[in-house]
Scaffold this active site. Structure first.
Site, PDB file in Angstrom:
ATOM      1  N   ARG A   1      10.710  -1.633  -3.116  1.00 33.28           N
ATOM      2  CA  ARG A   1      10.073  -0.912  -2.008  1.00 33.28           C
ATOM      3  C   ARG A   1      10.596  -1.417  -0.660  1.00 33.28           C
ATOM      4  O   ARG A   1      10.741  -2.623  -0.473  1.00 33.28           O
ATOM      5  CB  ARG A   1       8.547  -1.133  -2.067  1.00 33.28           C
ATOM      6  CG  ARG A   1       7.852  -0.200  -3.022  1.00 33.28           C
ATOM      7  CD  ARG A   1       6.411  -0.553  -3.244  1.00 33.28           C
ATOM      8  NE  ARG A   1       5.623  -0.759  -2.026  1.00 33.28           N
ATOM      9  CZ  ARG A   1       4.301  -0.936  -2.029  1.00 33.28           C
ATOM     10  NH1 ARG A   1       3.635  -0.926  -3.171  1.00 33.28           N
ATOM     11  NH2 ARG A   1       3.649  -1.130  -0.916  1.00 33.28           N
TER      12      ARG A   1
ATOM     13  N   ARG B   1       9.226  -8.341  -6.298  1.00 32.17           N
ATOM     14  CA  ARG B   1       8.594  -7.217  -6.995  1.00 32.17           C
ATOM     15  C   ARG B   1       9.555  -6.036  -7.117  1.00 32.17           C
ATOM     16  O   ARG B   1      10.292  -5.719  -6.188  1.00 32.17           O
ATOM     17  CB  ARG B   1       7.343  -6.790  -6.216  1.00 32.17           C
ATOM     18  CG  ARG B   1       6.610  -5.631  -6.840  1.00 32.17           C
ATOM     19  CD  ARG B   1       5.196  -5.572  -6.378  1.00 32.17           C
ATOM     20  NE  ARG B   1       5.057  -4.981  -5.061  1.00 32.17           N
ATOM     21  CZ  ARG B   1       3.871  -4.655  -4.540  1.00 32.17           C
ATOM     22  NH1 ARG B   1       2.769  -4.898  -5.204  1.00 32.17           N
ATOM     23  NH2 ARG B   1       3.811  -4.131  -3.346  1.00 32.17           N
TER      24      ARG B   1
ATOM     25  N   ARG C   1      -8.936  -0.258   4.527  1.00 34.61           N
ATOM     26  CA  ARG C   1      -8.137  -1.370   5.045  1.00 34.61           C
ATOM     27  C   ARG C   1      -8.535  -1.727   6.470  1.00 34.61           C
ATOM     28  O   ARG C   1      -7.980  -2.658   7.043  1.00 34.61           O
ATOM     29  CB  ARG C   1      -6.663  -0.993   5.030  1.00 34.61           C
ATOM     30  CG  ARG C   1      -5.910  -1.433   3.784  1.00 34.61           C
ATOM     31  CD  ARG C   1      -4.511  -0.898   3.914  1.00 34.61           C
ATOM     32  NE  ARG C   1      -3.499  -1.628   3.220  1.00 34.61           N
ATOM     33  CZ  ARG C   1      -2.967  -1.253   2.067  1.00 34.61           C
ATOM     34  NH1 ARG C   1      -3.413  -0.194   1.452  1.00 34.61           N
ATOM     35  NH2 ARG C   1      -1.977  -1.941   1.544  1.00 34.61           N
TER      36      ARG C   1
ATOM     37  N   LYS D   1      -3.568  -6.322  -7.076  1.00 38.16           N
ATOM     38  CA  LYS D   1      -4.562  -5.242  -7.128  1.00 38.16           C
ATOM     39  C   LYS D   1      -4.117  -4.114  -8.061  1.00 38.16           C
ATOM     40  O   LYS D   1      -4.888  -3.647  -8.876  1.00 38.16           O
ATOM     41  CB  LYS D   1      -4.771  -4.603  -5.737  1.00 38.16           C
ATOM     42  CG  LYS D   1      -5.489  -5.453  -4.728  1.00 38.16           C
ATOM     43  CD  LYS D   1      -5.953  -4.612  -3.540  1.00 38.16           C
ATOM     44  CE  LYS D   1      -4.845  -3.910  -2.776  1.00 38.16           C
ATOM     45  NZ  LYS D   1      -3.909  -4.786  -2.075  1.00 38.16           N
TER      46      LYS D   1
HETATM   47  P1  AMP Z   1       0.032  -0.265  -0.738  1.00 36.62           P
HETATM   48  O1  AMP Z   1       0.792   0.390  -1.843  1.00 36.62           O
HETATM   49  O2  AMP Z   1      -1.457  -0.230  -0.946  1.00 36.62           O
HETATM   50  O3  AMP Z   1       0.530  -1.651  -0.424  1.00 36.62           O
HETATM   51  O4  AMP Z   1       0.282   0.617   0.573  1.00 36.62           O
HETATM   52  C1  AMP Z   1       1.587   0.776   1.103  1.00 36.62           C
HETATM   53  C2  AMP Z   1       1.520   1.166   2.558  1.00 36.62           C
HETATM   54  O5  AMP Z   1       0.831   2.420   2.693  1.00 36.62           O
HETATM   55  C3  AMP Z   1       0.745   0.211   3.467  1.00 36.62           C
HETATM   56  O6  AMP Z   1       1.533  -0.870   3.913  1.00 36.62           O
HETATM   57  C4  AMP Z   1       0.368   1.142   4.615  1.00 36.62           C
HETATM   58  O7  AMP Z   1       1.461   1.410   5.465  1.00 36.62           O
HETATM   59  C5  AMP Z   1       0.040   2.440   3.861  1.00 36.62           C
HETATM   60  N1  AMP Z   1      -1.397   2.488   3.473  1.00 36.62           N
HETATM   61  C6  AMP Z   1      -1.911   2.519   2.214  1.00 36.62           C
HETATM   62  N2  AMP Z   1      -3.251   2.566   2.235  1.00 36.62           N
HETATM   63  C7  AMP Z   1      -3.606   2.554   3.542  1.00 36.62           C
HETATM   64  C8  AMP Z   1      -4.846   2.559   4.240  1.00 36.62           C
HETATM   65  N3  AMP Z   1      -6.016   2.563   3.593  1.00 36.62           N
HETATM   66  N4  AMP Z   1      -4.807   2.551   5.603  1.00 36.62           N
HETATM   67  C9  AMP Z   1      -3.649   2.559   6.281  1.00 36.62           C
HETATM   68  N5  AMP Z   1      -2.452   2.529   5.692  1.00 36.62           N
HETATM   69  C10 AMP Z   1      -2.417   2.527   4.338  1.00 36.62           C
END
Ligand code: AMP
Length: 214
Positions: A159, A127, A88, A13
């Site tokens: 990460r 990654r 999400r 994404k």
């Molecule tokens: P990402 O970089 O999109 O994979 O997000 C990393 C982490 O941030 C996720 O695993 C969640 O813990 C948190 N996070 C990001 N976006 C959301 C969302 N829309 N709802 C809840 N947690 C989120």
């Protein structure tokens, strides 16, 4: 044009989002990036969110809904936005559906990027990220100099939530809480399914076939 990018962690994404933002001049909004910036700056939100993020769990809906409400009201998104990592959960999707009309906005399309779980695990564990948002893979897309970003020269990092245990948790969270959104948006007639395995440029070509219609 307003776009939601839907897909499991590791589906590409973020990579596709950058390419879409460049070509279609929409504002890329990544809730993961917003949260990570808050963690780096030790804000109240960041301190609260970190516990969930490190465990591969979702940050509570109320916090995310506040973030998105603020972000969509900013002037820099008026000519179009692309949400990467939001919504999400169903409550997040419903909240967004309620916020948009007041801002004179509507969702045009949801790109659902599909990748099998085995491939996601392989992608996420290899990654490596840069603070500037560029991502690499130690095997499939390594930087020119090991451990350094090609774009800005900063040190790359792994990460915490890209480590084995958190990956399994994130995939489970995705299947339980985020996947139901595919049906939710299908019923609204706004979903476009994209096969997310294979060559980055080819996947982007599939995406452009969908977005060029808007
Ligand atoms: P990402 O970089 O999109 O994979 O997000 C990393 C982490 O941030 C996720 O695993 C969640 O813990 C948190 N996070 C990001 N976006 C959301 C969302 N829309 N709802 C809840 N947690 C989120």
């Amino acid at each position: 044009m307003n776009i939601v990018l839907l897909g499991p962690p590791g589906s590409g994404k973020g990579t596709q989002a950058k390419m879409i933002a460049d070509k279609y001049k929409v504002k890329h909004i990544s809730t993961g990036d917003i949260l990570r910036e808050n963690v780096r700056n030790s804000t109240t939100l960041g301190t609260e969110a970190k516990k969930y993020m490190d465990a591969g769990k979702l940050v509570p809906d109320a916090l995310l809904i506040d973030i998105i409400k603020d972000r969509l009201a900013k002037p820099d998104v008026r000519s179009g936005w692309m949400l990467d990592g939001y919504p999400r959960t169903l409550p997040q999707a419903e909240a967004m559906g309620n916020i948009m009309p007041g801002l004179g906005q509507k969702l045009d399309v949801v790109l659902n990027i599909d990748v099998p779980d085995e491939e996601l695990v392989q992608r996420l564990s290899g990654r490596r990220m840069c603070k500037c948002g560029t991502s690499y893979h130690i095997q499939f897309n390594p930087p020119k100099e090991t451990g350094k970003c090609d774009v800005c020269g900063e040190e790359l990092y792994h990460r915490d939530d890209d480590k084995a245990e958190a990956i399994m948790q994130r995939l489970e969270t995705y299947h339980n809480q985020t996947q139901p959104l595919i049906e939710y948006y299908s019923k609204k007639g706004v979903i476009a399914n994209i096969k997310g395995s294979g060559d980055i440029k080819q996947i982007f070509a599939e995406i452009t076939k969908v977005l060029d219609k808007f």
